[in-house]
Design an enzyme around this catalytic site. Structure first.
Site, PDB file in Angstrom:
ATOM      1  CG  ASP A  51      -2.174   0.640   1.058  1.00  0.00           C
ATOM      2  OD1 ASP A  51      -2.660   0.609  -0.080  1.00  0.00           O
ATOM      3  OD2 ASP A  51      -2.698   1.210   2.035  1.00  0.00           O
TER       4      ASP A  51
ATOM      5  CE1 TYR B 287       7.894   0.486  -5.193  1.00  0.00           C
ATOM      6  CE2 TYR B 287       5.914  -0.253  -6.337  1.00  0.00           C
ATOM      7  CZ  TYR B 287       7.247   0.122  -6.362  1.00  0.00           C
ATOM      8  OH  TYR B 287       7.924   0.141  -7.552  1.00  0.00           O
ATOM      9  CG  ASP B 288       0.106   0.251  -4.990  1.00  0.00           C
ATOM     10  OD1 ASP B 288       0.986   0.009  -5.830  1.00  0.00           O
ATOM     11  OD2 ASP B 288      -0.841  -0.516  -4.736  1.00  0.00           O
TER      12      ASP B 288
ATOM     13  CG  LEU C 297      -1.727  -6.106 -15.494  1.00  0.00           C
ATOM     14  CD1 LEU C 297      -2.441  -7.053 -14.540  1.00  0.00           C
ATOM     15  CD2 LEU C 297      -2.498  -6.011 -16.805  1.00  0.00           C
TER      16      LEU C 297
ATOM     17  CE  LYS D 166      -2.009  -6.936 -10.231  1.00  0.00           C
ATOM     18  NZ  LYS D 166      -0.876  -7.416  -9.466  1.00  0.00           N
TER      19      LYS D 166
HETATM   20  S1  IVH Z   1      -1.896 -10.251 -17.239  1.00  0.00           S
HETATM   21  C1  IVH Z   1      -0.038  -8.320 -20.671  1.00  0.00           C
HETATM   22  N1  IVH Z   1      -3.289 -11.587 -15.466  1.00  0.00           N
HETATM   23  O1  IVH Z   1       0.247  -8.868 -12.016  1.00  0.00           O
HETATM   24  C2  IVH Z   1      -0.750  -8.673 -19.414  1.00  0.00           C
HETATM   25  N2  IVH Z   1      -1.275 -10.576 -14.768  1.00  0.00           N
HETATM   26  O2  IVH Z   1       0.823  -6.024 -11.625  1.00  0.00           O
HETATM   27  C3  IVH Z   1       0.159  -8.862 -18.289  1.00  0.00           C
HETATM   28  N3  IVH Z   1      -0.741 -10.968 -12.421  1.00  0.00           N
HETATM   29  O3  IVH Z   1       2.889  -8.659 -14.309  1.00  0.00           O
HETATM   30  C4  IVH Z   1      -0.290  -9.599 -17.152  1.00  0.00           C
HETATM   31  N4  IVH Z   1      -2.492 -12.208 -11.950  1.00  0.00           N
HETATM   32  O4  IVH Z   1       2.718 -10.779 -12.741  1.00  0.00           O
HETATM   33  C5  IVH Z   1      -2.192 -10.858 -15.690  1.00  0.00           C
HETATM   34  N5  IVH Z   1      -4.599 -12.820 -14.012  1.00  0.00           N
HETATM   35  C6  IVH Z   1      -3.515 -12.097 -14.243  1.00  0.00           C
HETATM   36  C7  IVH Z   1      -2.574 -11.848 -13.237  1.00  0.00           C
HETATM   37  C8  IVH Z   1      -1.470 -11.058 -13.534  1.00  0.00           C
HETATM   38  C9  IVH Z   1      -1.378 -11.683 -11.470  1.00  0.00           C
HETATM   39  C10 IVH Z   1       0.504 -10.242 -12.180  1.00  0.00           C
HETATM   40  C11 IVH Z   1       1.514 -10.340 -13.309  1.00  0.00           C
HETATM   41  C12 IVH Z   1       1.647  -8.934 -13.797  1.00  0.00           C
HETATM   42  C13 IVH Z   1       1.350  -8.172 -12.537  1.00  0.00           C
HETATM   43  C14 IVH Z   1       1.024  -6.727 -12.803  1.00  0.00           C
END
Ligand code: IVH
Length: 694
Positions: free
Chosen positions: A39, A41-42, A86, A118
């Site tokens: 948190d 960090y964000d 993301l 996520k």
């Molecule tokens: S998609 C091009 N889907 O979150 C799309 N990432 O904060 C890239 N992550 O780098 C990632 N769950 O390590 C995607 N369902 C999910 C994810 C996910 C966790 C992670 C991933 C990404 C990071 C970004």
């Protein structure tokens, strides 16, 4: 709700913020414990971003804002397609604004989103050549990562061999489940290491560790599937046209683990409202998941939409992370209190510098036992990672050892019982006052009199204190010798209160054995275990005659618990004798004692009575009960389920047969719907068990 961005007043504050963020980010990706919780960090990065927007000419080259993974370590294995990060949103409004901007870019509304958890681990690319797993690469700086192929074979859900001999790259998240994390920390501290602060750090540290005397398993979940330069042209073309949801189904078919195996499976949604509803469902399920998530990822599902939207240098424009509130914060451990419970167990509790986690201010957190404090080398004044999810009691995960100043002090363990100064039995992990349940007699009697035990109306904590202090009651059995005159002699006890209490005590004597057993507070048992023991043995005599082997015939009692329960019952024998002498019921209505144990019977799992409309069913109750069930407590509902032949449980899983969902049922109902478990209203359920309603 999100906390505001950090406010940076000048370029010096900006430079400091960049330095702090870079340091924290490096620790995060290297598997150490970050100096900042997620948190903080964000907030810092949002502050940096805001300052940079106002001072575009002064952006520092190491700023985390332009980088994938906030400037993580670079590796030497190039990615064929950049591994992007993301962008985040923190509220429904921000999410809706994002969908609107995506629609503007596409020239039309998005009509198919995919919505998935996520996962809170770290990104990894797994390269398969003709179906064989040949290389594992971390994300690194997004363009090149580190080769961590040594971890092949330690990651569940990432098979060495796919179901088909295809050449593809599988991308996803490596994490540790709660059980894997606990195992990893046991192994690590057992080998003299510092425990990891959380499952994420544990996964990062474990993935990078090349030569270690032991291996600890991790888990993989896929979120991407793409062709490699050597991929057969037709397959490459087909993958390029697949929607995200189709790629997930394809990965699963190939044998790779997807969130579809969990309660938070990915779904597709046609509207923003549907996406937001799923966000709420996933948020509600979060606390019960066996692994960490820190948000929900929403993607435009169709390949054509993704292509049109394209990507920036850091993140795709067709996907967004909807962040959930942090469940972990770093704060300081100020003191350790030692509290004696109703069975005499002396439990440490950490006093914290108040910290807000997900809307509540946390000032206390559990510490398990003295051995655990020693193993984790916790000290007073330490910065500690505190975890709180849902209604769970906050716990201290680990000290942030590199934030030590040298001023930290050792935690002093008590030498005598902090309550009654008796000696302490330290022979087990949980220390106990040698005075046992008599040490905190008020707590043990109040518990025995409670609604789910003997349910003695009029015997609240104040009255218990009065009875103990006057010397009239020195243990549970004394309650049943109280006379009218003795009670009338107490302050604030009139004739009516006295007669009511005596009547309540008479009723209490007739409670079922399961309630009496629970009231005794046998260590290792609670309400549901007391019911299982009482139903299995049917009489107190049979329970007392059980040796550890016989005790293990009760469902849920294994080799570890059985000896404790048998020993506890032996310790309680004089008290039980006195309760019997005072006419307290020691039988369980409707239960039959087990037949003498023959090998066949033991294999069949004892002699649980069969019959009843719920036989063979596992039932979970959630929400407020109505109609004929309105007045029943959760414990009484569980008793009812068991009388009707079923098994009660507090958590929903694939094994649950039925969920009774009343008013305002939340996450358990959502989980049942998700898993396709049958649901019943309180009225429907009441009709099924009508014959068993007391
Ligand atoms: S998609 C091009 N889907 O979150 C799309 N990432 O904060 C890239 N992550 O780098 C990632 N769950 O390590 C995607 N369902 C999910 C994810 C996910 C966790 C992670 C991933 C990404 C990071 C970004």
């Amino acid at each position: 709700m999100t906390t505001p961005a950090a406010v940076l007043v000048d370029s010096a504050a900006y430079a400091q913020a960049v330095e702090d963020a870079v340091k924290a980010s490096a620790a995060y990706y290297e598997g150490g414990t970050s100096t900042l919780d997620d948190d903080t960090y964000d907030r810092l990065v949002r502050g940096i971003s805001a300052w940079e927007a106002d001072h575009p000419d002064e952006v520092l080259p190491d700023s985390p804002t332009g980088k994938v993974a906030g400037g993580a370590l670079e590796g030497d294995v190039p990615h064929t397609v950049a591994m992007l990060s993301l962008d985040n949103v923190f509220s429904a409004e921000e999410f809706t604004a994002w969908t609107a901007s995506l629609a503007r870019r596409l020239g039309h509304e998005v009509t198919r989103f995919s919505v998935e958890p996520k996962l809170d681990g770290l990104a990894i690319a797994a390269r398969y050549t003709r179906g064989r797993l040949t290389r594992l690469i971390t994300r690194g700086d997004g363009t090149a990562g580190e080769d961590v192929s040594h971890a092949i074979g330690t990651i569940e859900g990432l098979p060495r061999e796919l179901a088909e001999p295809v050449t593809v790259e599988v991308r996803g998240e490596v994490l540790m489940t709660t059980a894997q994390f606990e195992h990893a920390n046991e192994e690590r501290t057992g080998h003299g290491g510092q425990p990891f602060a959380n499952p994420r750090n544990a996964a990062a540290g474990t993935l990078r560790a090349k030569e270690r005397a032991y291996t600890v398993p991790m888990t993989f979940f896929v979120y991407g599937l793409l062709p490699l330069p050597d991929t057969e042209a037709a397959l490459a073309a087909r993958l390029g046209e697949c929607a995200h949801s189709e790629l997930m189904a394809e990965s699963s078919r190939l044998g790779v683990n997807t969130p579809a195996t969990t309660a938070v499976a990915g779904i597709t949604a046609g509207t923003t409202e549907q996406v937001l509803a799923r966000v709420q469902e996933i948020a509600a399920l979060r606390a019960d998941l066996p692994f960490g998530i820190d948000g929900i990822v929403v993607k435009a599902d169709l390949a054509a939409d993704q292509r049109t939207a394209g990507s920036g240098t850091r993140a795709p424009r067709w996907a967004i992370a909807y962040k959930l509130p942090a469940v972990e914060k770093i704060t300081r451990l100020l003191e350790v209190e030692w509290n004696v419970g109703r069975t005499g167990v002396i439990a440490p509790r950490g006093v914290l510098e108040p910290v807000e986690i997900d809307g509540s201010t946390i000032t206390y957190a559990t510490l398990h036992n003295p051995a655990d404090i020693t193993r984790r080398d916790l000290r007073l004044g330490d910065h500690v990672m505190v975890h709180r999810a849902g209604d769970v009691i906050p716990r201290i995960e680990a000290p942030v050892a590199h934030l030590r100043t040298g001023e930290e002090r050792p935690i002093v363990f008590p030498e005598v019982c902090p309550r009654c100064s008796s000696a302490i039995d330290t022979s087990e992990q949980r220390w106990r006052c040698e005075n046992g349940r008599n040490c905190h007699l008020v707590a043990s009697l109040s518990y025995a009199a409670g609604r789910d035990q003997l349910d003695i109306e009029g015997l609240g904590a104040t009255r218990v204190v009065q009875l103990v202090e006057s010397g009239l009651v020195a243990d549970l059995a004394d309650l049943f010798t109280l006379t009218r005159d003795q009670l009338l002699g107490l302050e604030r006890m009139g004739e009516t209160s006295t007669d009511n209490l005596l009547a309540a005590l008479t009723v209490a004597k007739g409670r079922p054995l399961s309630r009496v057993l629970c009231a005794l507070g046998v260590r290792g048992t609670g309400r549901s275990m007391s019911r299982r023991i009482a139903r299995h043995f049917a009489t107190m005599d049979a329970i007392r005659a059980a040796d550890t082997e016989a005790m293990q015939q009760v469902e849920g009692i294994g080799t570890e618990k059985a000896p404790t329960i048998v020993a506890e019952l032996a310790e309680l024998a004089p008290l039980i004798d006195r309760l019997v002498a005072r006419g307290v019921n020691m039988t369980e209505p409707g239960a039959a004692p087990p037949a003498p144990v023959t090998e066949d019977a033991a294999e069949a799992g004892g002699s649980e009575p069969a019959g009843g409309p719920l036989t063979g069913m596992t039932v979970v109750v959630t929400g407020g009960m109505t109609g004929p069930l309105e007045k029943l407590s959760r414990n009484q509902m569980n008793e009812l389920i068991e009388r009707a032949g079923g098994r009660s449980s507090s958590s929903v899983s694939k094994k649950t047969s039925l969920v009774v969902a009343g008013d305002n049922a939340g996450s358990k109902r959502a989980k049942a719907e998700d898993l396709g478990v049958r649901l019943a209203t309180p009225d429907e359920f009441a009709a099924v068990v009508a014959d068993y309603l007391a």
